[in-house]
Design an enzyme around this catalytic site. Sequence first.
Site, mmCIF file in Angstrom:
data_model
loop_
_atom_site.group_PDB
_atom_site.id
_atom_site.type_symbol
_atom_site.label_atom_id
_atom_site.label_comp_id
_atom_site.label_asym_id
_atom_site.label_seq_id
_atom_site.Cartn_x
_atom_site.Cartn_y
_atom_site.Cartn_z
ATOM 1 N N SER A 265 12.495 -13.639 -4.126
ATOM 2 C CA SER A 265 12.308 -12.940 -5.397
ATOM 3 C C SER A 265 11.412 -11.723 -5.198
ATOM 4 O O SER A 265 10.768 -11.566 -4.163
ATOM 5 C CB SER A 265 11.667 -13.879 -6.414
ATOM 6 N N LYS A 266 11.389 -10.918 -6.236
ATOM 7 C CA LYS A 266 10.542 -9.732 -6.223
ATOM 8 C C LYS A 266 9.087 -10.127 -5.998
ATOM 9 O O LYS A 266 8.346 -9.442 -5.307
ATOM 10 C CB LYS A 266 10.693 -9.025 -7.569
#
Length: 509
Positions: A265-266
């Site tokens: 994920s970011k």
Amino acid sequence: MSERKVRVRFAPSPTGPLHIGGVRTALYNYLFARKQGGDFLLRIEDTDQTRFVPGAEEYIMESLKWCGINWDEGPGKDGPHAPYRQSERKELYRKYAEQLIESGNAYYAFDTPEELEAMRKKMEAQKVNAQYDATTRKEMRNSTSLSAEETQRLLASGEPYVVRFKMPENQEIVMEDLIRGTVKVNSSLLDDKVLFKSDGMPTYHLANVVDDYLMEISHVIRGEEWLPSLPLHVMLYRSLGWEKQMPAFAHLPLLLKPDGNGKLSKRDGDRLGFPVFPLMWNDPNSGEVSSGYRETGYFADAFVNMLALLGWNPGTEQEIFSMEELIDTFSLERVGKSGSKFDPAKAIWFNHQYLLKKNNREVAQLFDILLKDKACHQPIEKVEKVVSLVKDRVNFVHEIWDQAHFFFIPPSSYDEKTVEKKWKEDTPDILKNLVEALQKLDDFSVASLDKALHDFMESTGVGAGKLMIALRLSLVGAGMGPDLKEIMAYLGKDEVIARIENAVNKLGK
Ligand code: GLU
């Protein structure tokens, strides 16, 4: 039966920047199409207007272009199935929703959000899975539970409605996936998904299946997060009478966090300091800026090479692949079933390999842009020389400056630890004598300097350890760097002498 033409598509929704997992999906589609001599389409799936993010579509297209993933049909490259943006195809989907209603595979549902919520609560109280399906459908307000007249009356009065798929009860749905093999699911586990909304827009499921059919897509290659949608999609093909034209499916395993499990994920990128997006992204809503591979200094070809190997392997030890080589070697059979852990250090390694592989002139031209910013102009041949001397010490073009600034500007300070350890009382005198010797030297080539330094040490009895570090400190400002004679030859006599004198003045005894 004639072989079907290979046609694949990348179908992103412009709801934000493209994650590197999305770029990998696009890449595998592209490689597969090129390898098979087929077509690669870009289709923008923007039917969910509540999730529209300005700039996202442009971002996706720019990312693909940066990577060299060129589409044969899509926005900006109209083909026989244009338009390729679903919002511009809006009018097309309604008739398929109606066809499904007529054939008894879908129905109108008039439930309000409050009614849906009440159903959810009731189911929860009974400890059963709350979903709109064959068991709950009859209790809800829809054309399967209401009379035909009542349904017509509601439609005519403009009551908001959606069209839902009528998922059959207790039917085994058997599906083939090119990566996972045979996948089976009992239809009773599935709900009656909304296909069409009262705003006149189809949902993802209907638009996706209709467009894949109309655009004659032969293979759907997409992320594993869409595997749960596959039974519905297969049922839609069957219900629409398109089973023969149904594409083959390949669901790609996820990109995983570098540490632990779960989808990359970011937040992992922020936490561990690496980009998760191909290009920098300026979020129009929050104003937050996320870093991108391009802006961080990655070469597009290194980035593509790294991504290609995250989930696919060539079956050999080879790691460096040009796009052409990837096209030649790629096959879906060699895409693994399990997720691939993203390795930020490996990404840097790839960039280093590509930097080494590129010719010095090309790297020099890139570095020259940075030099111009710093107002350090040098002829390109000289920059090229610097590149050749420090290239193996850096991973990114911009890092060349850290390793090579002294070729362009004199040191403004001297590394304290080295000074403390190596700058002795007699150092200034030794260096003054060296300046005298250098003054007499006409040929400032590496070979001539090599001899001159040797002669100097021999005649004065000063050891290499002592002389070389002091000299390096004077020229570079630190105790490390590329070959000293190379640096001296590059700087030339006047500059070398000026720097030595400057160091002697500044550091003294
Ligand atoms: N629009 C979907 C997405 O954003 C496409 C999924 C598919 O390829 O079917 O990923």
